[in-house]
Design an enzyme around this catalytic site. Sequence first.
Site, mmCIF file in Angstrom:
data_model
loop_
_atom_site.group_PDB
_atom_site.id
_atom_site.type_symbol
_atom_site.label_atom_id
_atom_site.label_comp_id
_atom_site.label_asym_id
_atom_site.label_seq_id
_atom_site.Cartn_x
_atom_site.Cartn_y
_atom_site.Cartn_z
ATOM 1 N N GLY A 1 0.803 -1.220 0.000
ATOM 2 C CA GLY A 1 0.000 0.000 0.000
ATOM 3 C C GLY A 1 0.833 1.266 0.000
ATOM 4 O O GLY A 1 2.024 1.231 -0.290
ATOM 5 N N ALA A 2 0.161 2.403 0.351
ATOM 6 C CA ALA A 2 0.756 3.737 0.186
ATOM 7 C C ALA A 2 1.295 3.819 -1.249
ATOM 8 O O ALA A 2 2.476 4.072 -1.493
ATOM 9 C CB ALA A 2 1.832 4.023 1.226
ATOM 10 N N LEU A 3 0.382 3.585 -2.176
ATOM 11 C CA LEU A 3 0.754 3.361 -3.575
ATOM 12 C C LEU A 3 1.293 4.627 -4.237
ATOM 13 O O LEU A 3 0.896 5.744 -3.916
ATOM 14 C CB LEU A 3 -0.458 2.837 -4.346
ATOM 15 C CG LEU A 3 -1.043 1.525 -3.818
ATOM 16 C CD1 LEU A 3 -2.252 1.115 -4.656
ATOM 17 C CD2 LEU A 3 -0.007 0.403 -3.801
ATOM 18 N N HIS B 1 4.387 1.486 -8.056
ATOM 19 C CA HIS B 1 3.395 0.413 -7.996
ATOM 20 C C HIS B 1 2.536 0.409 -9.277
ATOM 21 O O HIS B 1 2.240 -0.636 -9.839
ATOM 22 C CB HIS B 1 2.463 0.603 -6.796
ATOM 23 C CG HIS B 1 3.134 0.539 -5.462
ATOM 24 N ND1 HIS B 1 3.257 1.634 -4.644
ATOM 25 C CD2 HIS B 1 3.724 -0.482 -4.791
ATOM 26 C CE1 HIS B 1 3.873 1.289 -3.520
ATOM 27 N NE2 HIS B 1 4.177 0.008 -3.586
ATOM 28 N N GLY C 1 9.097 -5.173 -8.375
ATOM 29 C CA GLY C 1 9.983 -4.081 -8.761
ATOM 30 C C GLY C 1 11.447 -4.465 -8.585
ATOM 31 O O GLY C 1 11.821 -5.090 -7.591
HETATM 32 P P1 AMP Z 1 5.982 -2.384 -1.518
HETATM 33 O O1 AMP Z 1 4.575 -1.861 -1.421
HETATM 34 O O2 AMP Z 1 7.026 -1.392 -1.140
HETATM 35 O O3 AMP Z 1 6.143 -3.718 -0.849
HETATM 36 O O4 AMP Z 1 6.231 -2.637 -3.064
HETATM 37 C C1 AMP Z 1 5.364 -3.442 -3.826
HETATM 38 C C2 AMP Z 1 6.032 -3.732 -5.148
HETATM 39 O O5 AMP Z 1 6.281 -2.503 -5.826
HETATM 40 C C3 AMP Z 1 7.400 -4.423 -4.972
HETATM 41 O O6 AMP Z 1 7.526 -5.414 -5.980
HETATM 42 C C4 AMP Z 1 8.363 -3.296 -5.167
HETATM 43 O O7 AMP Z 1 9.627 -3.713 -5.639
HETATM 44 C C5 AMP Z 1 7.639 -2.456 -6.203
HETATM 45 N N1 AMP Z 1 8.153 -1.081 -6.198
HETATM 46 C C6 AMP Z 1 8.310 -0.282 -5.119
HETATM 47 N N2 AMP Z 1 8.869 0.898 -5.483
HETATM 48 C C7 AMP Z 1 9.064 0.831 -6.828
HETATM 49 C C8 AMP Z 1 9.618 1.727 -7.801
HETATM 50 N N3 AMP Z 1 10.068 2.925 -7.465
HETATM 51 N N4 AMP Z 1 9.674 1.316 -9.086
HETATM 52 C C9 AMP Z 1 9.205 0.085 -9.445
HETATM 53 N N5 AMP Z 1 8.680 -0.801 -8.571
HETATM 54 C C10 AMP Z 1 8.611 -0.446 -7.277
#
Ligand code: AMP
Length: 268
Positions: free
Chosen positions: A20-22, A26, A136
């Site tokens: 979250g906190a998209l 994301h 990501g």
């Molecule tokens: P998180 O919500 O931080 O667990 O991230 C969820 C997914 O989004 C994970 O696969 C992350 O690697 C991806 N992600 C987070 N930040 C970025 C970014 N700046 N660019 C691309 N993918 C991202």
Amino acid sequence: MTTLAENLPGNSIGFVPTMGALHEGHLSLVKKSSSENDATIVSIFVNPTQFNDPKDFDRYPREVARDLNFLRSETVAAIFLPDTAEIYPNQDLIQYELGNLTSVMEGAFRPGHFNGVASVVKRLFEIVKPDKAYFGLKDFQQFQIIKKLNEQYELGVDIVGCETIRDTNGLALSSRNALLSVEERTLAVHLSETLKLMASRSQRMSHLELEDFGKNHLKGYPDIEVEYVKVVDPETLMPPLTTLNRGERLALLAAKIGKVRLIDNMKV
Ligand code: AMP
């Protein structure tokens, strides 16, 4: 019992797990999934087992109403908002053996972190049953570990890596950026700047020289508390063999700015 995926139209299900906190990072995963699948499922779950620091878990931004709004314009078939009991019906966590990938860098600085990541991803895959899942490359070590988990436990999901999305100033987008003050955000730009400087010197430097260069450069910013600066072979996450071409090595770093811990990486 029917699964989430069985209720959705079409043949291929793409899955984007998030906490979250998209942000636009994301969103890039969601867009890639929508373009490659008949239906996309996004999950939002702040996974307690991957936080080695309980204060980090408490502070982690939670903005579900905003997130749902943020996804409104996307072609998302379902948003999965599980609670902890659904993800962890049993108290006991499996200890995953995923080899050396889990012991370096994030694994060394965040004990238990990747076991929590493996636990939640395996469980989410069991519930969602996706054909493809999107991760990501900003969390590069996590990406490699999830590929290994998928192979080793024969989860049968096509794991897709997606490029890091950055702010115009180079800062890698992260949910944790929302926790930075204006001054801290300015300081955070030096993380990607350091990686870019390392990349620009990579032709003439060994991996150890590059690591030293990065660490020394960051010493110029005493309010950045560096945890590691590493240059590795992206496949093994170990020191690169000399046969690995310049530009194919991966530089990764982690640092705290105030209370906020940030990571980033770049090919060098
Ligand atoms: P998180 O919500 O931080 O667990 O991230 C969820 C997914 O989004 C994970 O696969 C992350 O690697 C991806 N992600 C987070 N930040 C970025 C970014 N700046 N660019 C691309 N993918 C991202």
